[in-house]
Design a protein around this motif. Structure first.
Motif, PDB file in Angstrom:
ATOM      1  N   LEU A   1       0.868  -1.181   0.000  1.00  0.00           N
ATOM      2  CA  LEU A   1       0.000   0.000   0.000  1.00  0.00           C
ATOM      3  C   LEU A   1       0.904   1.229   0.000  1.00  0.00           C
ATOM      4  CD1 LEU A   1      -2.769   1.380   0.262  1.00  0.00           C
ATOM      5  CD2 LEU A   1      -2.469   1.255   2.741  1.00  0.00           C
ATOM      6  N   TRP A   2       0.725   2.042  -1.038  1.00  0.00           N
ATOM      7  CA  TRP A   2       1.534   3.260  -1.139  1.00  0.00           C
ATOM      8  C   TRP A   2       0.651   4.477  -0.888  1.00  0.00           C
ATOM      9  CZ3 TRP A   2       6.806   3.851  -2.364  1.00  0.00           C
ATOM     10  CH2 TRP A   2       7.485   2.657  -2.626  1.00  0.00           C
ATOM     11  N   THR A   3       1.204   5.390  -0.191  1.00  0.00           N
ATOM     12  CA  THR A   3       0.526   6.669   0.030  1.00  0.00           C
ATOM     13  C   THR A   3       1.387   7.769  -0.581  1.00  0.00           C
ATOM     14  OG1 THR A   3      -0.390   5.856   2.084  1.00  0.00           O
ATOM     15  CG2 THR A   3      -0.394   8.233   1.777  1.00  0.00           C
ATOM     16  N   TYR A   4       0.810   8.473  -1.542  1.00  0.00           N
ATOM     17  CA  TYR A   4       1.557   9.540  -2.217  1.00  0.00           C
ATOM     18  C   TYR A   4       1.008  10.891  -1.806  1.00  0.00           C
ATOM     19  CZ  TYR A   4       3.379   5.956  -5.392  1.00  0.00           C
ATOM     20  OH  TYR A   4       3.997   4.854  -5.906  1.00  0.00           O
ATOM     21  N   TYR A   5       1.897  11.796  -1.758  1.00  0.00           N
ATOM     22  CA  TYR A   5       1.530  13.180  -1.496  1.00  0.00           C
ATOM     23  C   TYR A   5       1.831  13.973  -2.761  1.00  0.00           C
ATOM     24  CZ  TYR A   5       2.042  17.903   0.357  1.00  0.00           C
ATOM     25  OH  TYR A   5       1.946  19.236   0.568  1.00  0.00           O
ATOM     26  N   ARG A   6       0.782  14.636  -3.259  1.00  0.00           N
ATOM     27  CA  ARG A   6       0.948  15.380  -4.515  1.00  0.00           C
ATOM     28  C   ARG A   6       0.780  16.862  -4.203  1.00  0.00           C
ATOM     29  NH1 ARG A   6      -3.542  12.813  -8.131  1.00  0.00           N
ATOM     30  NH2 ARG A   6      -4.722  13.094  -6.203  1.00  0.00           N
ATOM     31  N   PRO A   7       1.846  17.549  -3.880  1.00  0.00           N
ATOM     32  CA  PRO A   7       1.702  18.923  -3.398  1.00  0.00           C
ATOM     33  C   PRO A   7       1.134  19.879  -4.421  1.00  0.00           C
ATOM     34  CG  PRO A   7       4.015  18.399  -3.724  1.00  0.00           C
ATOM     35  CD  PRO A   7       3.262  17.139  -3.933  1.00  0.00           C
ATOM     36  N   ALA A   8       1.452  19.637  -5.697  1.00  0.00           N
ATOM     37  CA  ALA A   8       1.006  20.668  -6.654  1.00  0.00           C
ATOM     38  C   ALA A   8       1.166  20.216  -8.091  1.00  0.00           C
ATOM     39  CB  ALA A   8       1.822  21.933  -6.455  1.00  0.00           C
ATOM     40  N   GLU A   9       0.377  20.847  -8.930  1.00  0.00           N
ATOM     41  CA  GLU A   9       0.609  20.734 -10.378  1.00  0.00           C
ATOM     42  C   GLU A   9       1.401  21.966 -10.793  1.00  0.00           C
ATOM     43  OE1 GLU A   9      -3.185  20.403 -12.242  1.00  0.00           O
ATOM     44  OE2 GLU A   9      -3.559  18.399 -11.432  1.00  0.00           O
ATOM     45  N   ILE A  10       2.432  21.723 -11.538  1.00  0.00           N
ATOM     46  CA  ILE A  10       3.273  22.840 -11.975  1.00  0.00           C
ATOM     47  C   ILE A  10       2.973  23.085 -13.452  1.00  0.00           C
ATOM     48  CG2 ILE A  10       5.631  23.700 -12.211  1.00  0.00           C
ATOM     49  CD1 ILE A  10       6.369  21.485 -10.102  1.00  0.00           C
ATOM     50  N   ARG A  11       2.449  24.255 -13.734  1.00  0.00           N
ATOM     51  CA  ARG A  11       2.046  24.552 -15.113  1.00  0.00           C
ATOM     52  C   ARG A  11       3.264  25.030 -15.896  1.00  0.00           C
ATOM     53  NH1 ARG A  11      -2.275  23.836 -17.355  1.00  0.00           N
ATOM     54  NH2 ARG A  11      -3.330  23.356 -15.401  1.00  0.00           N
ATOM     55  N   ILE A  12       3.614  24.233 -16.871  1.00  0.00           N
ATOM     56  CA  ILE A  12       4.783  24.565 -17.689  1.00  0.00           C
ATOM     57  C   ILE A  12       4.358  25.530 -18.802  1.00  0.00           C
ATOM     58  CG2 ILE A  12       6.689  23.629 -19.080  1.00  0.00           C
ATOM     59  CD1 ILE A  12       6.791  22.402 -16.348  1.00  0.00           C
ATOM     60  N   PHE A  13       3.283  25.149 -19.516  1.00  0.00           N
ATOM     61  CA  PHE A  13       2.653  26.008 -20.520  1.00  0.00           C
ATOM     62  C   PHE A  13       1.208  26.191 -20.095  1.00  0.00           C
ATOM     63  CE2 PHE A  13       5.751  23.301 -22.796  1.00  0.00           C
ATOM     64  CZ  PHE A  13       6.678  24.288 -23.103  1.00  0.00           C
ATOM     65  N   PRO A  14       0.508  27.114 -20.733  1.00  0.00           N
ATOM     66  CA  PRO A  14      -0.901  27.324 -20.335  1.00  0.00           C
ATOM     67  C   PRO A  14      -1.733  26.052 -20.416  1.00  0.00           C
ATOM     68  CG  PRO A  14      -0.159  29.112 -21.730  1.00  0.00           C
ATOM     69  CD  PRO A  14       0.959  28.129 -21.700  1.00  0.00           C
ATOM     70  N   ALA A  15      -1.404  25.161 -21.404  1.00  0.00           N
ATOM     71  CA  ALA A  15      -2.240  23.969 -21.565  1.00  0.00           C
ATOM     72  C   ALA A  15      -1.543  22.699 -21.073  1.00  0.00           C
ATOM     73  CB  ALA A  15      -2.612  23.803 -23.040  1.00  0.00           C
ATOM     74  N   PHE A  16      -0.448  22.846 -20.384  1.00  0.00           N
ATOM     75  CA  PHE A  16       0.298  21.650 -19.984  1.00  0.00           C
ATOM     76  C   PHE A  16       0.901  21.830 -18.596  1.00  0.00           C
ATOM     77  CE2 PHE A  16       4.312  19.163 -19.910  1.00  0.00           C
ATOM     78  CZ  PHE A  16       3.748  17.910 -20.024  1.00  0.00           C
ATOM     79  N   ALA A  17       0.565  20.852 -17.739  1.00  0.00           N
ATOM     80  CA  ALA A  17       1.099  20.894 -16.374  1.00  0.00           C
ATOM     81  C   ALA A  17       1.702  19.540 -16.020  1.00  0.00           C
ATOM     82  CB  ALA A  17      -0.011  21.243 -15.395  1.00  0.00           C
ATOM     83  N   VAL A  18       2.649  19.551 -15.128  1.00  0.00           N
ATOM     84  CA  VAL A  18       3.176  18.291 -14.603  1.00  0.00           C
ATOM     85  C   VAL A  18       2.934  18.251 -13.107  1.00  0.00           C
ATOM     86  CG1 VAL A  18       4.962  17.969 -16.352  1.00  0.00           C
ATOM     87  CG2 VAL A  18       5.500  19.230 -14.263  1.00  0.00           C
ATOM     88  N   GLU A  19       2.820  17.037 -12.628  1.00  0.00           N
ATOM     89  CA  GLU A  19       2.561  16.869 -11.201  1.00  0.00           C
ATOM     90  C   GLU A  19       3.721  16.111 -10.583  1.00  0.00           C
ATOM     91  OE1 GLU A  19      -1.436  15.672  -9.022  1.00  0.00           O
ATOM     92  OE2 GLU A  19      -0.385  13.893  -9.761  1.00  0.00           O
ATOM     93  N   ALA A  20       4.295  16.670  -9.571  1.00  0.00           N
ATOM     94  CA  ALA A  20       5.350  15.958  -8.832  1.00  0.00           C
ATOM     95  C   ALA A  20       4.694  15.281  -7.626  1.00  0.00           C
ATOM     96  CB  ALA A  20       6.412  16.936  -8.368  1.00  0.00           C
ATOM     97  N   PHE A  21       5.216  14.130  -7.275  1.00  0.00           N
ATOM     98  CA  PHE A  21       4.638  13.460  -6.100  1.00  0.00           C
ATOM     99  C   PHE A  21       5.729  12.725  -5.339  1.00  0.00           C
ATOM    100  CE2 PHE A  21       3.946  10.906  -9.917  1.00  0.00           C
ATOM    101  CZ  PHE A  21       4.490   9.671  -9.562  1.00  0.00           C
ATOM    102  N   MET A  22       5.445  12.449  -4.116  1.00  0.00           N
ATOM    103  CA  MET A  22       6.358  11.673  -3.276  1.00  0.00           C
ATOM    104  C   MET A  22       5.532  10.813  -2.348  1.00  0.00           C
ATOM    105  SD  MET A  22       7.589  14.803  -0.834  1.00  0.00           S
ATOM    106  CE  MET A  22       8.264  13.870   0.501  1.00  0.00           C
ATOM    107  N   GLY A  23       6.113   9.715  -1.909  1.00  0.00           N
ATOM    108  CA  GLY A  23       5.305   8.857  -1.053  1.00  0.00           C
ATOM    109  C   GLY A  23       6.107   7.753  -0.408  1.00  0.00           C
ATOM    110  N   GLY A  24       5.369   6.963   0.329  1.00  0.00           N
ATOM    111  CA  GLY A  24       5.988   5.823   1.004  1.00  0.00           C
ATOM    112  C   GLY A  24       5.048   4.636   0.936  1.00  0.00           C
ATOM    113  N   GLY A  25       5.605   3.460   0.966  1.00  0.00           N
ATOM    114  CA  GLY A  25       4.776   2.263   0.877  1.00  0.00           C
ATOM    115  C   GLY A  25       5.192   1.212   1.874  1.00  0.00           C
ATOM    116  N   LEU A  26       4.242   0.390   2.233  1.00  0.00           N
ATOM    117  CA  LEU A  26       4.479  -0.723   3.152  1.00  0.00           C
ATOM    118  C   LEU A  26       3.759  -1.944   2.629  1.00  0.00           C
ATOM    119  CD1 LEU A  26       4.043   0.629   6.774  1.00  0.00           C
ATOM    120  CD2 LEU A  26       6.070  -0.474   5.830  1.00  0.00           C
ATOM    121  N   GLY A  27       4.324  -3.091   2.889  1.00  0.00           N
ATOM    122  CA  GLY A  27       3.621  -4.289   2.444  1.00  0.00           C
ATOM    123  C   GLY A  27       4.374  -5.543   2.802  1.00  0.00           C
ATOM    124  N   ILE A  28       3.994  -6.606   2.131  1.00  0.00           N
ATOM    125  CA  ILE A  28       4.694  -7.864   2.364  1.00  0.00           C
ATOM    126  C   ILE A  28       5.151  -8.433   1.032  1.00  0.00           C
ATOM    127  CG2 ILE A  28       3.502  -8.501   4.509  1.00  0.00           C
ATOM    128  CD1 ILE A  28       1.820 -10.426   2.718  1.00  0.00           C
TER     129      ILE A  28
END
Lengths: 441, 196
Positions: free
Chosen positions: B102-129
């Motif tokens: 199970l991964w939990t990601y945190y997506r702080p923001a979408e970064i708009r590169i151009f008016p019609a195009f954005a990228v999203e950075a994310f970070m997270g952590g996961g636990l499992g077996i």
């Protein structure tokens, strides 16, 4: 920032878990699922390994591995293995890749060979843990890179495995082959090294000592038309000694594994030439060997003569060991028959007899191992005492056995007769221990 | 184990990070009208692993995942699996690795590169077996064994173009597990799927 610190702490703590730690410092036996043989076929079974200290590195009192080895200044170097495994039901260790499986197999065999050495009176010959080089790049002179084989190198005192790329039983799993190679270390230290003054060139460091020895003794040199010079005599002795080394090693491989055809399991092309249970009419005589050496020296094929002779030695010794066991069993059965309850049926006795036979065969193999170990110094002494014009008789090994049986009072007329059947007429005088017995009317 | 616990605490702390999004510069603030989303992706996970000979080699894992997003968080349930066979026809070992995390990601923001195009950075952590199934085959006879489930955990950072409902992403992971070698180890994950 606090999250970064938390993450860094997490990773700094991640290096080891308690389970890993305990496997790096074993205090007792461990059961490992490995291929084992009953002499006829191989199957997977949990095997108890007693002497492992570090499971992760497969290191312990029996073997020390050197992966991708190199030899620098006569010293073997190489990486320690990273043993991949899981612990399955009942805590049995199951290797999770082929190399790990093969490494664990070699370790297990080295541990068992140590026990065999001790039982056979050879416990003090080798230093333990034994060095084992794996994935070695070795090029035989004139043959290119060597694959699908194992070697013993006396100069670095290590068993060397080259990559196995065939589709048969890998050499590192083959109990007979590992037993065979291990024997070379016993022969090297008991016969070759003490003969150093006689063959001083044999001590030089090479990857494959025996090949080098043969070369240094003259085997790879341009042949003469007849074995008349000292050099020719050295070539003859090199072939006979090599034959003895290979033959006794084949017997050791059989003693250890119970497998009469172990070479063929990993190297099928050796099927006919290396079986040791084929009937043998007799050993080649010294004159015949001399002629073969003379004949094949011109094409540089004397190694083939040595292996062929080695197979003769192996078959002869196995024949004698079995003959003697049959004699013993017959005597026991006779004694047993006299004392057995006459009311017991034959079918009731059958399983008991089968078990008795198994025990007898096992005992025979151990007795043969003891005989071989005691024979080595005798063979060495015989070679060392040869005069300038004398040739070592191939019957030397039979006389070594006969002499021991004579000392223990086990030599009898039938055994001597069997021995004489295997000895070429011209070499019969070499079997001095049988002379008195056979001369009796 | 300690790493796994530490990862767990990190996961617990991720939601609190979400609150900090308000302090981000205006240009990277999120712009979506809906807070929740669903995710279904497959991927290839390329992991660096150490062989018995001591070399690092890459191993490909198939990755399957389903997720639920609630901005700025994304919760992903995933499974990775890879089978590796070593040896020859007479003696071989087939090892199948499977993990469930199970991964939990945190997506702080979408970064708009151009008016019609954005990228999203994310970070997270996961636990499992994870577990290993080992089939050892000798002369045609196969013996099967399995390990017990063992804990595994990881941390990841990634990037994706915001082109919903298509999900394309790449992420770099650092993963740890009881018998991983190296431990922790690096991997790169590329995913494709739907996000709506």
């Amino acid at each position: 920032m606090k999250y970064c610190i938390l993450a860094m702490v997490a990773f700094s703590l991640a290096a080891c878990s308690p389970a890993q730690k305990s496997d790096e410092n074993l205090n007792g036996p461990v059961w490992v699922q490995l291929p084992v043989t009953n002499g006829e076929k191989y199957s997977l079974s949990p095997v108890e390994i007693l002497s492992l200290k570090n499971l992760k590195r497969l290191s312990g009192l029996a073997a020390q591995f050197f992966i991708d080895p190199a030899v620098e200044n006569g010293e073997l170097s190489g990486r320690s293995p990273d043993f991949k495994y899981i612990r399955a039901d009942n805590d049995v260790v199951v290797p999770t890749d082929s190399l790990s499986l093969q490494l664990a197999s070699v370790y297990m065999h080295m541990e068992k060979l140590k026990i065999l050495d001790e039982s056979a009176g050879a416990g003090s010959i080798n230093k333990w843990p034994r060095k084992v080089a794996v994935n070695a790049i070795y090029s035989a002179p004139g043959e290119g890179r060597l694959f699908n084989n194992a070697l013993y190198s006396g100069q670095i005192d290590a068993m060397v495995f080259v990559p196995y790329i065939q589709d048969d039983l890998p050499v590192m799993v083959n109990a007979g082959v590992i037993g065979h190679e291990h024997f070379h270390s016993l022969f090297y230290k008991t016969v070759i090294v003490p003969l150093g003054d006689k063959y001083p060139e044999a001590q030089k460091a090479t990857v494959h000592d025996e090949q080098a020895q043969l070369e240094q003794m003259g085997a790879a040199k341009e042949p003469k038309s007849a074995l008349e010079t000292e050099e020719d005599r050295d070539l003859y002795h090199a072939v006979v000694l090599r034959g003895l080394n290979e033959g006794l090693a084949d017997v050791w491989g059989w003693i250890y594994s119970g497998d009469v055809d172990f070479v063929h399991r990993s190297i099928p092309q050796e099927k006919i030439t290396r079986r040791i249970d084929l009937p043998l009419q007799r050993l080649s005589s010294a004159t015949e060997i001399r002629n073969y050496v003379n004949l094949y020296a011109s094409s540089g094929q004397t190694m083939g003569v040595a292996y062929s002779l080695g197979n003769q030695f192996a078959r002869a010794l196995k024949t004698l060991a079995e003959f003697k066991t049959e004699q013993k069993l017959a005597a026991t059965t006779e004694a047993g028959d006299k004392s057995a309850d006459e009311t017991q049926s034959e079918s009731e006795n059958k399983p008991k007899n089968k078990e008795k036979d198994k025990q007898a065969i096992k005992q025979m193999r151990l007795e043969t191992a003891k005989m071989i170990i005691k024979s080595l110094p005798m063979i060495k002494d015989k070679v060392a005492s040869l005069g300038p014009s004398e040739m070592l008789s191939p019957a030397v090994v039979l006389e070594a056995f006969a002499s021991q049986w004579s000392k223990s009072g086990e030599l009898n007329y039938e055994l001597c007769s069997e021995m004489m059947k295997l000895t070429p007429a011209e070499d019969e005088p070499q079997i001095t221990s049988c002379r008195t017995l056979l001369d009796k009317p | 184990m300690r790493f796994i616990l530490a990862s767990f605490f990190l996961l617990l702390s991720l939601p609190t990070m979400a609150a900090e999004v308000e302090s981000l510069p205006a240009k990277v603030k999120q712009e979506s009208s809906r807070n929740w989303s669903l995710l279904a992706v497959i991927g290839g996970d390329y992991r660096a692993e150490e062989t018995s000979e001591g070399y690092l080699e890459g191993q490909n894992y198939m990755n399957y995942a389903l997720g639920f997003g609630y901005k700025p968080m994304l919760f992903v349930l995933e499974s990775s699996t890879a089978t590796k066979t070593t040896g020859n026809n007479t003696l071989n070992v087939e090892t199948t690795y499977t993990d469930y995390m199970l991964w939990t990601y945190y997506r702080p923001a979408e970064i708009r590169i151009f008016p019609a195009f954005a990228v999203e950075a994310f970070m997270g952590g996961g636990l499992g077996i994870y577990k290993l199934d080992v089939d050892t085959t000798l002369s045609g006879t196969t013996t099967s064994n399995s390990s017990d489930g063992k804990l595994t955990g990881g941390l990841a950072v990634g990037l994706r173009p915001v082109i919903d409902p298509i999900w394309l992403s790449i992420e770099v992971r650092v993963r740890a597990g009881e018998d991983f070698k190296p431990n922790p180890s690096l991997s790169g994950l590329a995913r494709i799927g739907l996000h709506f």
